[in-house]
Every structure is written in structure tokens, then in C-alpha cells.
Design a protein around this motif. Structure first.
Motif, PDB file in Angstrom:
ATOM      1  N   VAL A  10      20.690  46.145  47.241  1.00  0.00           N
ATOM      2  CA  VAL A  10      21.822  46.914  47.148  1.00  0.00           C
ATOM      3  C   VAL A  10      23.315  45.590  48.060  1.00  0.00           C
ATOM      4  O   VAL A  10      22.818  45.511  49.763  1.00  0.00           O
ATOM      5  CB  VAL A  10      22.076  47.634  47.747  1.00  0.00           C
ATOM      6  CG1 VAL A  10      23.543  48.909  47.481  1.00  0.00           C
ATOM      7  CG2 VAL A  10      21.121  49.104  46.810  1.00  0.00           C
ATOM      8  N   ASP A  11      24.036  44.488  47.579  1.00  0.00           N
ATOM      9  CA  ASP A  11      24.360  44.052  48.531  1.00  0.00           C
ATOM     10  C   ASP A  11      26.544  44.756  49.423  1.00  0.00           C
ATOM     11  O   ASP A  11      26.567  45.562  48.299  1.00  0.00           O
ATOM     12  CB  ASP A  11      25.713  43.209  48.176  1.00  0.00           C
ATOM     13  CG  ASP A  11      25.918  42.345  48.883  1.00  0.00           C
ATOM     14  OD1 ASP A  11      26.549  42.403  49.689  1.00  0.00           O
ATOM     15  OD2 ASP A  11      26.305  40.788  48.699  1.00  0.00           O
ATOM     16  N   GLN A  12      26.039  45.483  50.197  1.00  0.00           N
ATOM     17  CA  GLN A  12      26.930  46.093  51.021  1.00  0.00           C
ATOM     18  C   GLN A  12      28.581  45.105  51.614  1.00  0.00           C
ATOM     19  O   GLN A  12      29.056  45.716  52.407  1.00  0.00           O
ATOM     20  CB  GLN A  12      26.516  46.593  52.247  1.00  0.00           C
ATOM     21  CG  GLN A  12      25.137  47.638  52.130  1.00  0.00           C
ATOM     22  CD  GLN A  12      24.871  49.047  50.968  1.00  0.00           C
ATOM     23  OE1 GLN A  12      26.391  48.750  50.935  1.00  0.00           O
ATOM     24  NE2 GLN A  12      24.296  49.590  51.326  1.00  0.00           N
ATOM     25  N   ARG A  13      27.950  43.991  51.157  1.00  0.00           N
ATOM     26  CA  ARG A  13      29.888  43.682  51.521  1.00  0.00           C
ATOM     27  C   ARG A  13      29.417  42.677  52.583  1.00  0.00           C
ATOM     28  O   ARG A  13      27.735  42.843  53.181  1.00  0.00           O
ATOM     29  CB  ARG A  13      30.775  43.528  51.084  1.00  0.00           C
ATOM     30  CG  ARG A  13      30.640  44.009  49.277  1.00  0.00           C
ATOM     31  CD  ARG A  13      30.530  42.490  48.454  1.00  0.00           C
ATOM     32  NE  ARG A  13      31.387  41.598  49.278  1.00  0.00           N
ATOM     33  CZ  ARG A  13      31.680  40.135  49.047  1.00  0.00           C
ATOM     34  NH1 ARG A  13      30.882  39.677  48.249  1.00  0.00           N
ATOM     35  NH2 ARG A  13      32.543  39.446  49.089  1.00  0.00           N
ATOM     36  N   TYR A  14      30.952  43.582  53.404  1.00  0.00           N
ATOM     37  CA  TYR A  14      30.561  43.003  55.029  1.00  0.00           C
ATOM     38  C   TYR A  14      30.953  44.686  55.461  1.00  0.00           C
ATOM     39  O   TYR A  14      30.825  44.683  56.291  1.00  0.00           O
ATOM     40  CB  TYR A  14      31.781  42.762  55.790  1.00  0.00           C
ATOM     41  CG  TYR A  14      32.364  41.326  55.386  1.00  0.00           C
ATOM     42  CD1 TYR A  14      31.862  40.463  56.238  1.00  0.00           C
ATOM     43  CD2 TYR A  14      32.377  40.128  54.039  1.00  0.00           C
ATOM     44  CE1 TYR A  14      31.602  39.131  56.257  1.00  0.00           C
ATOM     45  CE2 TYR A  14      32.287  39.068  53.847  1.00  0.00           C
ATOM     46  CZ  TYR A  14      31.672  39.226  55.186  1.00  0.00           C
ATOM     47  OH  TYR A  14      32.534  37.068  55.148  1.00  0.00           O
ATOM     48  N   GLY A  15      30.381  45.903  54.717  1.00  0.00           N
ATOM     49  CA  GLY A  15      30.015  46.726  55.093  1.00  0.00           C
ATOM     50  C   GLY A  15      30.394  48.367  55.013  1.00  0.00           C
ATOM     51  O   GLY A  15      31.544  48.043  54.040  1.00  0.00           O
ATOM     52  N   MET A  75      33.342  41.877  63.327  1.00  0.00           N
ATOM     53  CA  MET A  75      32.770  42.811  62.116  1.00  0.00           C
ATOM     54  C   MET A  75      31.331  41.910  62.221  1.00  0.00           C
ATOM     55  O   MET A  75      30.016  41.598  62.106  1.00  0.00           O
ATOM     56  CB  MET A  75      32.596  42.979  60.825  1.00  0.00           C
ATOM     57  CG  MET A  75      33.769  43.793  60.331  1.00  0.00           C
ATOM     58  SD  MET A  75      33.047  45.370  60.703  1.00  0.00           S
ATOM     59  CE  MET A  75      31.367  46.190  60.236  1.00  0.00           C
ATOM     60  N   SER A  76      31.737  40.391  62.790  1.00  0.00           N
ATOM     61  CA  SER A  76      30.787  39.054  62.175  1.00  0.00           C
ATOM     62  C   SER A  76      31.348  38.509  61.617  1.00  0.00           C
ATOM     63  O   SER A  76      31.544  39.330  60.094  1.00  0.00           O
ATOM     64  CB  SER A  76      29.965  39.080  63.486  1.00  0.00           C
ATOM     65  OG  SER A  76      28.765  39.419  62.216  1.00  0.00           O
ATOM     66  N   ARG A  77      30.268  37.663  60.925  1.00  0.00           N
ATOM     67  CA  ARG A  77      30.503  37.330  59.398  1.00  0.00           C
ATOM     68  C   ARG A  77      28.919  37.430  58.393  1.00  0.00           C
ATOM     69  O   ARG A  77      28.594  36.782  57.747  1.00  0.00           O
ATOM     70  CB  ARG A  77      30.412  34.891  59.369  1.00  0.00           C
ATOM     71  CG  ARG A  77      32.390  35.338  59.514  1.00  0.00           C
ATOM     72  CD  ARG A  77      32.631  35.374  57.845  1.00  0.00           C
ATOM     73  NE  ARG A  77      33.559  34.661  57.692  1.00  0.00           N
ATOM     74  CZ  ARG A  77      34.176  34.608  56.856  1.00  0.00           C
ATOM     75  NH1 ARG A  77      34.021  35.226  55.822  1.00  0.00           N
ATOM     76  NH2 ARG A  77      35.661  34.091  56.576  1.00  0.00           N
ATOM     77  N   ASP A  78      28.195  37.901  59.556  1.00  0.00           N
ATOM     78  CA  ASP A  78      26.841  38.429  58.782  1.00  0.00           C
ATOM     79  C   ASP A  78      26.945  39.248  57.605  1.00  0.00           C
ATOM     80  O   ASP A  78      27.303  40.649  57.877  1.00  0.00           O
ATOM     81  CB  ASP A  78      25.714  38.762  60.264  1.00  0.00           C
ATOM     82  CG  ASP A  78      24.473  39.492  59.872  1.00  0.00           C
ATOM     83  OD1 ASP A  78      24.023  39.829  58.985  1.00  0.00           O
ATOM     84  OD2 ASP A  78      23.977  38.418  60.832  1.00  0.00           O
ATOM     85  N   ARG A  79      25.901  38.533  56.720  1.00  0.00           N
ATOM     86  CA  ARG A  79      25.762  39.282  55.373  1.00  0.00           C
ATOM     87  C   ARG A  79      25.100  39.634  54.874  1.00  0.00           C
ATOM     88  O   ARG A  79      24.273  39.094  53.764  1.00  0.00           O
ATOM     89  CB  ARG A  79      27.111  38.606  53.944  1.00  0.00           C
ATOM     90  CG  ARG A  79      28.108  38.330  54.283  1.00  0.00           C
ATOM     91  CD  ARG A  79      29.483  39.397  53.881  1.00  0.00           C
ATOM     92  NE  ARG A  79      28.613  39.494  52.271  1.00  0.00           N
ATOM     93  CZ  ARG A  79      27.733  39.909  51.640  1.00  0.00           C
ATOM     94  NH1 ARG A  79      26.851  40.759  52.411  1.00  0.00           N
ATOM     95  NH2 ARG A  79      28.021  39.856  49.896  1.00  0.00           N
ATOM     96  N   GLY A  80      24.311  40.149  55.906  1.00  0.00           N
ATOM     97  CA  GLY A  80      22.991  40.118  55.561  1.00  0.00           C
ATOM     98  C   GLY A  80      22.009  40.888  55.000  1.00  0.00           C
ATOM     99  O   GLY A  80      20.822  40.504  53.525  1.00  0.00           O
ATOM    100  N   THR A  81      22.974  41.711  54.171  1.00  0.00           N
ATOM    101  CA  THR A  81      22.481  42.428  53.059  1.00  0.00           C
ATOM    102  C   THR A  81      22.783  41.654  51.111  1.00  0.00           C
ATOM    103  O   THR A  81      22.294  42.487  50.652  1.00  0.00           O
ATOM    104  CB  THR A  81      23.397  43.712  53.284  1.00  0.00           C
ATOM    105  OG1 THR A  81      24.721  43.798  52.730  1.00  0.00           O
ATOM    106  CG2 THR A  81      23.011  44.853  53.822  1.00  0.00           C
ATOM    107  N   SER A  82      23.437  40.801  51.668  1.00  0.00           N
ATOM    108  CA  SER A  82      24.125  39.635  49.957  1.00  0.00           C
ATOM    109  C   SER A  82      22.569  39.649  49.709  1.00  0.00           C
ATOM    110  O   SER A  82      22.325  39.425  48.209  1.00  0.00           O
ATOM    111  CB  SER A  82      24.660  38.410  50.946  1.00  0.00           C
ATOM    112  OG  SER A  82      23.926  37.951  51.596  1.00  0.00           O
ATOM    113  N   ALA A  83      21.806  39.266  50.789  1.00  0.00           N
ATOM    114  CA  ALA A  83      19.619  38.599  50.421  1.00  0.00           C
ATOM    115  C   ALA A  83      18.637  40.144  49.484  1.00  0.00           C
ATOM    116  O   ALA A  83      18.505  39.977  49.516  1.00  0.00           O
ATOM    117  CB  ALA A  83      19.690  37.859  51.028  1.00  0.00           C
ATOM    118  N   GLN A  84      19.532  41.386  49.793  1.00  0.00           N
ATOM    119  CA  GLN A  84      18.633  42.769  49.424  1.00  0.00           C
ATOM    120  C   GLN A  84      19.470  42.843  47.940  1.00  0.00           C
ATOM    121  O   GLN A  84      20.050  42.529  47.279  1.00  0.00           O
ATOM    122  CB  GLN A  84      18.991  43.866  50.304  1.00  0.00           C
ATOM    123  CG  GLN A  84      18.862  43.433  51.395  1.00  0.00           C
ATOM    124  CD  GLN A  84      18.567  44.028  52.694  1.00  0.00           C
ATOM    125  OE1 GLN A  84      19.971  44.440  53.096  1.00  0.00           O
ATOM    126  NE2 GLN A  84      17.499  44.423  53.564  1.00  0.00           N
TER     127      GLN A  84
END
Lengths: 386, 386
Positions: free
Chosen positions: B300-305, B289-298
Motif C-alpha cells: 500500500v503506497d501511502q504517497r507522502y503520508g 515531511m522529507s522526500r522519503d517515500r518508503g511506502t512506495s515499495a510496499q
């Protein structure tokens, strides 16, 4: 390594950036240090190769260069088996579709154990063992710390799974556990207690199997922190650990190593300055570092990494504070009283990673150096995939 | 693709997991949609290929299959040039050591522009142009939004750099900017304002160059959000965007696309359940998945997907809440009133990623399907490296 303009002698100053630097002496010291510890406790190491994914690195990590190892993918199993490592544990719960590849490895002479924690998995492994006539070596994963997977200690499920494996065609090898919660321990007593908790849970489950008339020749425990802080391994037959080979800022933050033990870094070139913001821009972003921010959950947040000079010495309070795909932003740690160092355009830095496994996986090779030398003595391929 | 036990006809149900699934029809629709928009505004697209890093995908993304493109590494430039793409911008501030590879590309017939934002870089590019007799095409990066790099609009540095390039041997091509802050816009008016801010800053800087007697034939702007929300591109000569080709949860969270537009997902197999914790374990972790958690700053946090069934339909409130290297944990979104879906051992799911660029970079190939088909019609290699 395809640059036609590259000079003949590769060193850390002319190798195209970004690249992954490995200090081989540090790797060897890290391995020797843990091996001495587990030798003293009378238990062999089964290093986890998911951190390095490199045959050349594995030669330095494994006993005799090809001794017992742990892997996280069947691709790792296949690559290391082809390199002569024939004693493996595939330490991720087995999926049914992966069984043919496991049996192919067994049939080609590699001893590989699978792990599982459910009746459904045990039935699948037993049935495939019967179908193929190959008793698949299997460890039952137990949950020693609530971290992830595994049968809870004391759950009668353990014996049910054991009976399925042992009586219906698989080869029950014993117990495996991984105290992943140890990454969050903050003090020496907490680390020692976690190591003992891991040991005690595994040994108790092995005893429970034996009391039920089931075999448990293997009692496999480990994580980098518990491996280092264990004081007694009575009843344990092997210790697993992976990231200890390279170490990283998360392990430093957890008190398992010093910054100077970290054997890998990413070398980057300064490509610009945003002076009014106190930023230095480099040509390494998350593609080179990974997006791993493990230290964000620790007492000291190292952002995307500690920035060092090209002798490997940390530049006071300088962090890689943010990244884009191919850009890194260096700046002083928030609140720092230091002055931003002079890093002119074209100069280079070494960045220590949060999580060695993640950073290594972003690269296709290690550029290998020795203590005190700038010369790249070898480039070791890193593979990936499943 | 090396599994000897694989059946002949590959489909999404038998391809070994984890793997990266690409819906080619979605990719083509995403590209057509943005191209229609920029066509309407009368400006050509220069797609960024850092998202896909695939020659086969680039054929569908670029005009005529090999038209203008943007790249983030010289490796990308070299691979796409070898595939016949001869109009490139290398959109990361140029490092001095990379100039020989740029000139090698120019000498082999590929038009490639470098970008920079400092006197030191301009001097290095001009000097290397003189040394080699190759006037290196160069764009001056301006900082339209305070996001990352670039000369601030109004700073006299712009003209100083322009003069060095134009009068000392390089080829000044004009202005480039990237409004990366657009990723953080939350409303349509904010997106539209950011697009206009990006345009206005770039056009003003190009005008400033021209008033100083310097050329600026190119005025290059773009980010996926600004490209989509631009309403007027007067004075702009090209628009860049990359992640729009595949889209992801960050772009969905920023209001740029719908979940159904996301063209990539990771397919994983259920390997276990921790029922008392409400967890379903799968064989895809951060390595897939990668470690990217871009939605954590949005918002709605979608965690890892977001977890979907194998028809690509989201399973209500099911997220990949946590990952280890090769393990993923699926659970209901915190606070959800839904019931954990039945996902038996061995079943498969599709996980929509936070950040397509990061997730794609973890894989060596796309498994390509069409709308409504489970058959994998092709596997497209994804390259990496620098």
C-alpha cells in the motif's frame, strides 16, 4: 566545525565528512549567466533564496547584494530582512495565522508581498489590513500550467479576488505565476513554449485586472527552466528562479545546465567495500544527500547522485545507487561496461545531488572553495525552519 | 518558537505550522512494549537514538534515562555523552579520520565501540589504539542478510580481522549485525524467520571468534522488525532498534505496528483548494515531511503520508499525494469512493510520515503532547549534523 582535532587550515581533504561543498565561482557564474539573459530581455531578476538559505550566498546572488528576492518561508523573510534585504515576495499561499508576522515585517520597513488564489484568502488579507491599518501588498497567483496552485486564466474569480483586495484594504500589486511543469520539459522547443505560455498567461491576467479597473504594476513569472529559455518577456516586470544558483542533476537532465555547472556536492569518505556485490560504502547517506530522487522521473536516472573524484571530475558510470541514514552505496550504473574504480578505504569522493534545494537543507553550512583550489576559504551558515 | 505574536499557551491549534507533533504517551508505550518483549527473552535493549536525536526523548527511551544506546554519528555520540549517556555503539563503519574523536570520547569516560568489516579498518583502529595507548572497543560487523555491510558468515576474513584487533592493540568486543532486509518482510513467518536468521548468523560468528581463541563478549543484533518478531535470542547479548520509538507508515506497512502507534506527525494548515482537481493545498511540503517515500515499495503506497484530523484520526482515504518544498497537495487515494472532506481555508491536519527518522530530521524540535490533550507541554530540541 566543533572537532577539537581539526587542523588549522581547512581543506576539502581534512574537513570531517560528510560535508557540503560549494564552489563559489560556479555559483557566481550561474548567477551572472542568468542575469545577462534577463538583462538582455530587459527584465530584472528576483532570485529565490529557498535554495541557499544563506545570507553570505544571498550577497552574491542578489543585485547589489540585497536586491529583490523571493522566499518560501517567513523565517527566510525574517532572516534576510534582518540582513538588509527589504524587497521580498513570500511565494507560498498565505495562511491566515501568518499575517501578523507579515505585518510585523512591513512595519519594520521591509516591503514584503504575499500571494493568494482564493476569495477566502483575499478576505482574510483585506480584513487584517483594515484591522492593522497596514495595506498588505498582495499578488494574485495564477495557474499558468496546471502544476500546482493558482486561479485558472479566464476564471472570473481573478477579478473577484482583485476587487476584494483593492477595495477592502489590501494593496493589490498584480500577478504572480510559477510554471513548475517546466521541470518536465524535454526539448528546447518545449522549454521555449513553456516559457512563452507562462509569460502569456501572466500578462493576460494582468491585462484582465487592468481592464476591470484594478492595478497590476507587478507581473512576476519564473522557474529556473522558463527563466533560462524565455525569448521574450514583454509585459513581464520580473523573473524569479532559485535552483539556478547551484544547479543539480535534475536541471542537467532537463537540459538547463551541464554537470560542470553544478556548484554543490557532498563530500564523503570510503568506509568499506562489498567486492562481490560491486559496492563501495561511504559515510554519507540520505541524511547528507536527502531522499530526493528527482532524476528517477527523467530519461537518465542518476539514483542518489553522480560520484566524482576530489577534483570534481565524474568517475565513469559510478553512482550513489542506494542510501541508508548514514550509509551510501556506490556502484556502477546498471549495464555499465566500466570497471569499478579503485577507491581505497579512507579516500574521498564528491557526489553531485539530484536536487540542490533538498541536499542543501540537510546541512548547517557550506564549505566554500574557489575554482582550482582545495582550500576551504569560508564556512557559510545555512539556516532552516519556518 | 520565535514568533512574537504567539499566544502564551501553546497548543496544537495555535503553534505556527508546519511543526512536528510528538505524542509522548505513544512514545512511552512503544518503548515499554518492546522492552517487555526483550525482557521476556532475557536480553537488554540498546535503543538507537538516530531516530529522535533529542536528549529529552532519549531520557524516556533509555533504561534509567541514560542506559546503553546506539548512535549513527559522532555528533550524536558527543551530544548524548555530554548528557550522561556513557555506553554507546557508533554503528556506522568507522572512517580513519573519525578515530581521534572516538578516542577523545573514550578518554573523557564514555565507553564507545566502533564497528568495522575489513582488514584495512582493523589495521587503522589497531594502529590508532597503539599510537594513543587507548584500546578502542571494536565490534566486527557481519552481514546476516545481504542488505548492506559486513563480513559474510563463514568468511575467514572474520578471524583475520579478529586477530588484528585482538593482538595489535584494539579491544575486540565481539559481533554486531543489522538485518535491514527485515523491512521488506511481508508476513509474520517471514519476520520470524528473518529474526532467527539474524540471531543465528551473529551467534555463529561469535562462536567462530571464540573457537579461534578470540573474545566475543558482545553479540549485538537488531532492527525494529527483527527486535519485535524475535522468538528466541539465545546467545545474543543485546538488541538494537530505533524507529520503534516513534513508528511510521513503513513500519505499519511491514506489519510491525498499527497506525495508532505512530507517535509523530506533521501539523499543516490548509492554504487553498484546487477543487476541479480534487486537491487541498497545505503549508507543509518536503521540507517538513522529507522526500522519503518508503511506502512506495510496499503493498500500500501511502504517497507522502496519511492525513488525519486534529484528533489524530485518519480522514478516510485522504493522502498527501505530492509535495513541493513548502507546498503539500492532499487528495483522495487513487480509486477511492470517498468524498473529499471539507477542510476549509485555515483549518489544520496531522500527516503521518513514511519514515519517522527522515521526517524528524527535517525539524528543530518536537512539540510534545499527551494522550487526549491539545496542549503542548514541552518543546524538545532536535539536533543534527555530524
Amino acid at each position: 566545525m566543533s572537532d577539537k582535532n581539526m587542523p588549522q587550515t581547512l581543506n576539502i581533504h581534512n574537513q570531517p565528512t560528510p560535508f557540503l561543498l560549494l564552489n563559489r565561482d560556479k555559483l557566481e557564474r550561474n548567477v551572472a549567466h542568468l542575469r545577462q539573459h534577463t538583462d538582455r530581455l530587459g527584465v530584472p531578476l528576483r532570485p529565490h533564496l529557498k535554495t541557499v538559505k544563506s545570507v553570505e550566498a544571498a550577497r552574491l546572488i542578489l543585485s547589489n547584494g540585497n536586491g529583490p528576492a523571493t522566499v518560501s518561508t517567513l523565517k527566510e523573510a525574517e532572516v534576510f530582512a534582518a540582513a538588509g534585504c527589504h524587497d521580498l515576495i513570500y511565494a507560498v499561499g498565505i495562511a491566515p495565522q501568518k499575517l501578523p508576522r507579515v505585518v510585523a515585517l512591513l512595519n519594520s520597513g521591509t516591503d514584503i508581498s504575499v500571494i493568494l488564489d482564493s476569495v477566502e484568502q483575499a478576505q482574510a488579507v483585506a480584513e487584517f489590513s483594515r484591522q492593522t491599518g497596514v495595506a498588505i501588498p498582495t499578488l494574485i497567483e495564477i495557474d499558468s500550467d496546471g502544476h500546482r496552485s493558482g486561479v485558472a486564466p479566464g476564471d472570473p474569480l481573478l477579478i473577484e479576488i482583485g476587487n476584494i483586495l483593492h477595495h477592502r484594504g489590501a494593496e493589490l500589486r498584480g500577478i504572480i505565476t510559477h510554471a513548475g511543469e517546466s521541470y518536465h520539459c524535454k526539448t528546447l522547443p518545449a522549454h521555449q513554449a513553456m516559457a512563452e505560455k507562462e509569460r502569456a498567461a501572466a500578462v493576460a491576467c494582468a491585462e484582465a485586472l487592468r481592464k476591470a479597473g484594478l492595478p497590476s504594476p507587478v507581473v512576476s513569472v519564473g522557474s529556473t527552466p522558463t527563466a533560462h529559455f524565455s525569448q521574450d518577456l514583454t509585459g513581464v516586470t520580473e523573473v524569479r528562479a532559485g535552483v539556478f544558483t547551484l544547479f543539480d542533476l535534475v536541471m542537467e537532465g532537463a537540459g538547463v545546465c551541464q554537470t560542470t555547472d553544478i556548484a554543490v556536492s557532498v563530500v564523503a569518505t570510503v568506509i568499506g567495500h562489498q567486492r562481490q556485490k560491486g559496492w563501495i560504502m561511504v559515510d554519507a547517506g540520505w541524511m547528507a544527500m536527502s531522499r530526493d530522487r528527482g532524476t528517477s522521473a527523467q530519461a537518465v536516472d542518476q539514483r542518489y547522485g553522480i560520484v566524482c573524484d576530489m577534483a570534481g571530475k565524474p568517475l565513469a558510470d559510478l553512482l550513489m545507487v542506494d542510501v541508508n541514514q548514514e550509509h551510501g552505496i556506490l556502484a556502477l550504473r546498471p549495464g555499465s561496461q566500466q570497471t569499478l574504480p579503485e577507491l581505497p578505504y579512507g579516500s574521498r569522493v564528491q557526489i553531485l545531488p539530484n536536487h540542490a534545494c533538498a541536499t542543501v537543507s540537510q546541512h548547517a553550512e557550506f564549505a566554500v572553495v574557489r575554482d582550482g583550489s582545495d582550500e576551504i576559504e569560508a564556512c557559510w551558515p545555512i539556516f532552516r525552519g519556518w
